[in-house]
Enzyme design. Structure first.
Site, short mmCIF file in Angstrom:
data_model
loop_
_atom_site.label_atom_id
_atom_site.label_comp_id
_atom_site.label_asym_id
_atom_site.label_seq_id
_atom_site.Cartn_x
_atom_site.Cartn_y
_atom_site.Cartn_z
N ARG A 1 23.79 5.47 11.08
CA ARG A 1 24.52 4.94 12.25
C ARG A 1 23.65 5.01 13.50
O ARG A 1 23.64 4.09 14.32
CB ARG A 1 25.83 5.72 12.48
CG ARG A 1 26.85 5.56 11.37
CD ARG A 1 28.24 5.97 11.84
NE ARG A 1 28.30 7.30 12.40
CZ ARG A 1 28.52 8.39 11.69
NH1 ARG A 1 28.67 8.32 10.37
NH2 ARG A 1 28.60 9.59 12.27
N HIS B 1 7.26 4.37 34.04
CA HIS B 1 8.06 5.54 33.66
C HIS B 1 9.54 5.40 34.06
O HIS B 1 10.41 5.97 33.40
CB HIS B 1 7.46 6.80 34.27
CG HIS B 1 6.16 7.20 33.64
ND1 HIS B 1 6.07 7.76 32.39
CD2 HIS B 1 4.88 7.10 34.09
CE1 HIS B 1 4.81 8.00 32.09
NE2 HIS B 1 4.06 7.60 33.10
N ASN C 1 6.79 2.75 28.22
CA ASN C 1 6.25 3.51 29.36
C ASN C 1 4.97 2.87 29.89
O ASN C 1 4.78 2.74 31.10
CB ASN C 1 5.96 4.95 28.94
CG ASN C 1 7.04 5.91 29.39
OD1 ASN C 1 7.89 5.58 30.22
ND2 ASN C 1 7.03 7.11 28.83
N ASP D 1 12.63 6.06 31.61
CA ASP D 1 13.80 6.91 31.88
C ASP D 1 15.10 6.16 31.60
O ASP D 1 16.06 6.73 31.07
CB ASP D 1 13.78 7.38 33.34
CG ASP D 1 12.70 8.42 33.61
OD1 ASP D 1 12.14 8.95 32.63
OD2 ASP D 1 12.43 8.70 34.79
N ASP E 1 12.82 11.21 16.78
CA ASP E 1 11.70 10.85 17.63
C ASP E 1 11.69 9.32 17.75
O ASP E 1 11.78 8.61 16.75
CB ASP E 1 10.38 11.33 17.00
CG ASP E 1 9.22 11.24 17.98
OD1 ASP E 1 8.94 12.24 18.65
OD2 ASP E 1 8.61 10.16 18.07
N ASP F 1 10.51 12.04 24.27
CA ASP F 1 11.43 11.15 23.54
C ASP F 1 11.90 11.80 22.25
O ASP F 1 12.19 11.12 21.26
CB ASP F 1 10.76 9.81 23.26
CG ASP F 1 9.50 9.93 22.41
OD1 ASP F 1 8.99 11.07 22.30
OD2 ASP F 1 9.04 8.92 21.88
#
Length: 249
Positions: A184, A134, A129, A138, A121, A164
């Site tokens: 990583r 938005h 955002n 994206d 997350d 997300d």
């Protein structure tokens, strides 16, 4: 139909017939090619006269049917890909992810082979955002998807689960290998992102891991363990990312 077979064989002979001999010094390459083509056309015309209209129509119908079948197959493959893919990032979607997870759990229960589920997350994504729109969000999701993909092993499954949120099925992956992958990913995702507008933004990522164990017999149980681990990771990262947003503002 024997006449049709003979016609097809003669057509193949014409198309594969060797070019007539010519003296390169007196016959340029272009003229020679035209001569060969005209000769082939003349021979095809002669063959065509010996075939009936019905045989010509049969050949045309066969060709049309072949094209229709090929296009139908291509359309089916495209629809299947769309049904299992996330439109924004091109990653697998939740449907594909859940199928892969269920299949991997079944394999692990039969073979007692290790694998690890990772739930991800993004941290600080809402601020992007809200602050940049938005479209910028994206852009960030696509860039993050590429960065995570670059850290993955071949054969593992990465999916965008929605918003997300992402998920990874790390096949034949021990807990230690999954932790190394998580480190990583955190390092790769946290690098600055330059938007198309020229603005530079940053996000982080919280990751919850759940390794398969013999007492786990359902996808729901495994997902529950990963969700709980993700919740703890989010709590640890929340203050740090709130401070980051405040400093950036």
């Amino acid at each position: 139909m024997s006449t049709l077979i003979a016609f097809d064989a003669m057509l193949s002979d014409v198309l594969t017939a060797p070019a007539p001999a010519a003296d390169p010094a007196t016959c340029p390459a272009t003229d020679l090619a035209i001569t060969v083509a005209l000769d082939a056309l003349a021979r095809l015309a002669t063959l065509a006269l010996s075939a009936s209209d019905a045989q010509h129509q049969t050949l045309a119908d066969i060709h049309t049917l072949e094209q229709a079948l090929q296009e139908s197959e291509r359309r089916g493959q495209r629809l299947q890909t769309l049904a299992l893919s996330d439109a924004l990032t091109g990653l697998s979607n939740r449907v594909h992810f859940e199928r892969a997870l269920a299949a991997e759990l079944g394999h692990a229960m039969r073979m007692d082979s290790p694998f690890t589920l990772l739930l991800l997350d993004l941290d600080g994504f809402k601020a992007i955002n809200d602050g940049f729109g938005h479209a910028a969000g994206d852009e960030v999701l696509r860039e993050v998807s590429q960065r995570i993909t670059q850290q993955m092993r071949q054969g593992d499954v990465l999916a965008r689960l929605g918003g997300d949120e992402f998920g990874i099925v790390m096949r034949d992956g021990s807990d230690d290998a999954a932790k190394a992958l998580a480190r990583r990913i955190v390092k790769a995702v946290s690098q600055p992102i330059t938007l198309g507008s020229g603005d530079e933004v940053g996000v982080g990522v919280s990751i919850g891991l759940a390794a398969y164990a013999s007492h786990i017999t359902s996808v729901r149980t495994l997902m529950g363990h990963a969700d709980q681990a993700l919740y703890q990771a989010k709590k640890q990262n929340e203050r740090r990312w709130k401070m980051f947003v405040g400093l950036r503002a």
